[in-house]
Motif scaffolding. Structure first.
Motif, PDB file in Angstrom:
ATOM      1  N   LEU A  11      50.666  37.872  44.896  1.00 26.26           N
ATOM      2  CA  LEU A  11      49.126  38.030  43.969  1.00 26.26           C
ATOM      3  C   LEU A  11      47.967  37.137  45.009  1.00 26.26           C
ATOM      4  CD1 LEU A  11      46.403  37.600  42.633  1.00 26.26           C
ATOM      5  CD2 LEU A  11      46.695  35.449  41.578  1.00 26.26           C
ATOM      6  N   PHE A  12      48.831  36.682  46.607  1.00 27.40           N
ATOM      7  CA  PHE A  12      48.283  35.647  47.032  1.00 27.40           C
ATOM      8  C   PHE A  12      48.310  36.556  48.416  1.00 27.40           C
ATOM      9  CE2 PHE A  12      47.758  33.423  51.286  1.00 27.40           C
ATOM     10  CZ  PHE A  12      46.497  32.297  50.806  1.00 27.40           C
ATOM     11  N   ILE A  13      49.684  37.316  48.950  1.00 28.07           N
ATOM     12  CA  ILE A  13      48.920  38.684  49.515  1.00 28.07           C
ATOM     13  C   ILE A  13      48.571  39.649  49.477  1.00 28.07           C
ATOM     14  CG2 ILE A  13      50.508  40.136  51.077  1.00 28.07           C
ATOM     15  CD1 ILE A  13      53.108  38.261  50.758  1.00 28.07           C
ATOM     16  N   GLY A  14      48.492  40.132  47.957  1.00 30.24           N
ATOM     17  CA  GLY A  14      47.304  41.347  48.098  1.00 30.24           C
ATOM     18  C   GLY A  14      45.851  40.612  47.940  1.00 30.24           C
ATOM     19  N   LEU A  15      45.389  39.583  47.963  1.00 28.74           N
ATOM     20  CA  LEU A  15      43.798  39.197  47.659  1.00 28.74           C
ATOM     21  C   LEU A  15      43.560  39.031  48.727  1.00 28.74           C
ATOM     22  CD1 LEU A  15      44.196  37.288  45.196  1.00 28.74           C
ATOM     23  CD2 LEU A  15      42.560  39.003  45.081  1.00 28.74           C
ATOM     24  N   ILE A  16      44.355  38.439  50.414  1.00 27.80           N
ATOM     25  CA  ILE A  16      44.558  38.123  51.372  1.00 27.80           C
ATOM     26  C   ILE A  16      44.665  39.813  52.564  1.00 27.80           C
ATOM     27  CG2 ILE A  16      46.803  37.706  52.050  1.00 27.80           C
ATOM     28  CD1 ILE A  16      43.801  35.739  52.907  1.00 27.80           C
ATOM     29  N   PHE A 102      38.287  41.815  39.797  1.00 22.57           N
ATOM     30  CA  PHE A 102      39.838  42.739  39.105  1.00 22.57           C
ATOM     31  C   PHE A 102      40.215  41.668  38.005  1.00 22.57           C
ATOM     32  CE2 PHE A 102      39.907  43.757  43.424  1.00 22.57           C
ATOM     33  CZ  PHE A 102      39.726  45.102  43.431  1.00 22.57           C
ATOM     34  N   GLY A 103      39.546  40.909  37.073  1.00 19.75           N
ATOM     35  CA  GLY A 103      38.986  40.136  36.065  1.00 19.75           C
ATOM     36  C   GLY A 103      40.253  39.152  36.614  1.00 19.75           C
ATOM     37  N   ILE A 104      40.979  38.411  37.721  1.00 17.72           N
ATOM     38  CA  ILE A 104      41.678  37.158  38.243  1.00 17.72           C
ATOM     39  C   ILE A 104      40.902  36.177  37.643  1.00 17.72           C
ATOM     40  CG2 ILE A 104      43.359  36.383  39.706  1.00 17.72           C
ATOM     41  CD1 ILE A 104      44.086  39.657  40.594  1.00 17.72           C
ATOM     42  N   SER A 105      41.444  34.899  37.588  1.00 16.75           N
ATOM     43  CA  SER A 105      40.934  33.660  37.396  1.00 16.75           C
ATOM     44  C   SER A 105      40.906  33.020  38.638  1.00 16.75           C
ATOM     45  CB  SER A 105      41.061  33.324  35.786  1.00 16.75           C
ATOM     46  OG  SER A 105      42.416  32.616  36.496  1.00 16.75           O
ATOM     47  N   LYS A 106      39.961  32.015  38.305  1.00 14.46           N
ATOM     48  CA  LYS A 106      39.880  31.430  39.131  1.00 14.46           C
ATOM     49  C   LYS A 106      40.674  29.864  39.532  1.00 14.46           C
ATOM     50  CE  LYS A 106      34.517  30.214  40.081  1.00 14.46           C
ATOM     51  NZ  LYS A 106      33.023  29.373  40.049  1.00 14.46           N
ATOM     52  N   GLU A 107      41.843  29.795  38.394  1.00 15.85           N
ATOM     53  CA  GLU A 107      42.374  29.684  38.642  1.00 15.85           C
ATOM     54  C   GLU A 107      43.886  29.552  39.492  1.00 15.85           C
ATOM     55  OE1 GLU A 107      40.372  28.838  36.399  1.00 15.85           O
ATOM     56  OE2 GLU A 107      39.126  27.690  36.315  1.00 15.85           O
ATOM     57  N   ARG A 108      44.065  31.546  38.758  1.00 13.71           N
ATOM     58  CA  ARG A 108      45.499  31.544  38.875  1.00 13.71           C
ATOM     59  C   ARG A 108      45.577  31.729  40.993  1.00 13.71           C
ATOM     60  NH1 ARG A 108      46.961  37.506  36.873  1.00 13.71           N
ATOM     61  NH2 ARG A 108      48.388  36.967  38.465  1.00 13.71           N
ATOM     62  N   VAL A 109      43.692  32.271  40.918  1.00 16.14           N
ATOM     63  CA  VAL A 109      43.464  32.277  42.988  1.00 16.14           C
ATOM     64  C   VAL A 109      44.564  30.678  43.389  1.00 16.14           C
ATOM     65  CG1 VAL A 109      42.474  33.012  44.699  1.00 16.14           C
ATOM     66  CG2 VAL A 109      42.653  34.280  42.645  1.00 16.14           C
ATOM     67  N   ARG A 110      43.755  29.960  42.834  1.00 11.91           N
ATOM     68  CA  ARG A 110      43.680  28.176  43.329  1.00 11.91           C
ATOM     69  C   ARG A 110      45.339  28.163  43.499  1.00 11.91           C
ATOM     70  NH1 ARG A 110      38.321  26.060  40.065  1.00 11.91           N
ATOM     71  NH2 ARG A 110      36.412  27.069  42.534  1.00 11.91           N
ATOM     72  N   ASN A 111      45.843  28.267  41.879  1.00 12.06           N
ATOM     73  CA  ASN A 111      47.349  27.747  42.113  1.00 12.06           C
ATOM     74  C   ASN A 111      48.399  28.854  43.315  1.00 12.06           C
ATOM     75  OD1 ASN A 111      49.783  28.293  41.089  1.00 12.06           O
ATOM     76  ND2 ASN A 111      48.810  26.646  39.163  1.00 12.06           N
ATOM     77  N   SER A 112      47.661  29.801  42.868  1.00  7.54           N
ATOM     78  CA  SER A 112      48.360  30.636  44.127  1.00  7.54           C
ATOM     79  C   SER A 112      48.159  29.735  45.619  1.00  7.54           C
ATOM     80  CB  SER A 112      48.382  32.181  43.712  1.00  7.54           C
ATOM     81  OG  SER A 112      48.557  33.211  45.131  1.00  7.54           O
TER      82      SER A 112
END
Length: 272
Positions: A11-16, A102-112
């Protein structure tokens, strides 16, 4: 567990990567659009502007690639340490915005983000002396029914066992690290300035940990998420075993782990 950790990395690599593509696209447009008018100013104007934009694209791509490779490798690679901080400060807000599309929550991004940051901090392979480590805690770990003020001196705690503070005090006494409770970002920054640690072990929620990691860069922060059985900011708890495991790693401690058993009170349920 391994599947979950791998998913967070992807998730982190995809978003970056997506954020990097968005930024470089905007930079490319900044070059293409003015090109029509730049030729009338000077014959070399468009070439110079193109060179500046191309350099910016290379730097953004290099920073993104360096961070993505460091994440994949689980350690900070050579020549990427300084760029990691710039990339994190610049890209994390953009990653959150992009993730929402993309419907991904802030918490998931921050957790990642926190998970990846922890791996990179561990991957640096550094060890510290006890006085160089600050254990920074949120005030919501203290029982909401407690009348003792711990913000200015955590050792005012009566160690009644109604909250995790007693166990945390046992940890700091056993390993000799500094410990403090912060009621907010301003107090936390003041504590960091006063203690001048070389490493922070921070306990907080996803939002506060992510912002704290950004604010204190390049000071390394290892984050431990608190648990919120009663909801956010109320009687939260912390996994003491995980915290002690992190302490032992960074201190390279050879002593036996400290067994933390909170004192049983009538309000606590005994295990069957």
């Amino acid at each position: 567990m391994e599947i979950v950790e791998s998913s967070r990395k992807r998730l982190f690599i995809g978003l970056i990567a997506a954020t990097s593509l968005a930024v470089t696209t905007v930079l490319a447009l900044l070059w293409i659009v003015p090109t029509i008018g730049l030729d009338t100013i000077h014959p070399w104007a468009s070439a110079v502007w193109g060179g500046v934009v191309a350099l910016a694209i290379v730097l953004v791509g290099w920073a993104s690639l360096g961070l993505a490779l460091s994440v994949a490798a689980g350690r900070t690679l050579p020549l990427t340490k300084r760029l990691r901080g710039v990339t994190i400060k610049l890209f994390l807000p953009l990653m959150i915005i992009l993730a929402r599309l993309f419907g991904i929550s802030k918490e998931r991004v921050r957790n990642s983000f926190i998970k990846v940051n922890n791996e990179l901090v561990l991957g640096e392979g550094k060890h510290y002396k006890p006085h160089e480590i600050l254990l920074l805690l949120p005030h919501c770990l203290q029982s909401s029914t407690c009348g003792v003020r711990l913000t200015y001196d955590i050792f005012n705690c009566k160690r009644c066992g109604l909250c995790p503070v007693a166990g945390l005090l046992a940890l700091t006494e056993a390993y000799g690290v500094h410990m403090a409770i912060a009621t907010g970002g301003t107090i936390a920054r003041r504590i960091v300035v006063q203690k001048r640690p070389r490493l922070i072990l921070a306990v907080a929620c996803e939002r506060d940990l992510a912002s704290g990691i950004q604010d204190t860069y390049p000071l390394p922060v290892f984050g431990v998420l608190n648990e919120r059985p009663k909801g956010p900011c109320l009687d939260t708890v912390v996994p003491l075993e995980r915290l002690e495991q992190a302490l032992r790693h960074f201190l390279q401690a050879e002593r036996k782990p400290v067994v933390i058993l909170p004192r049983l009170t009538p309000t606590m349920d005994l295990p069957e």
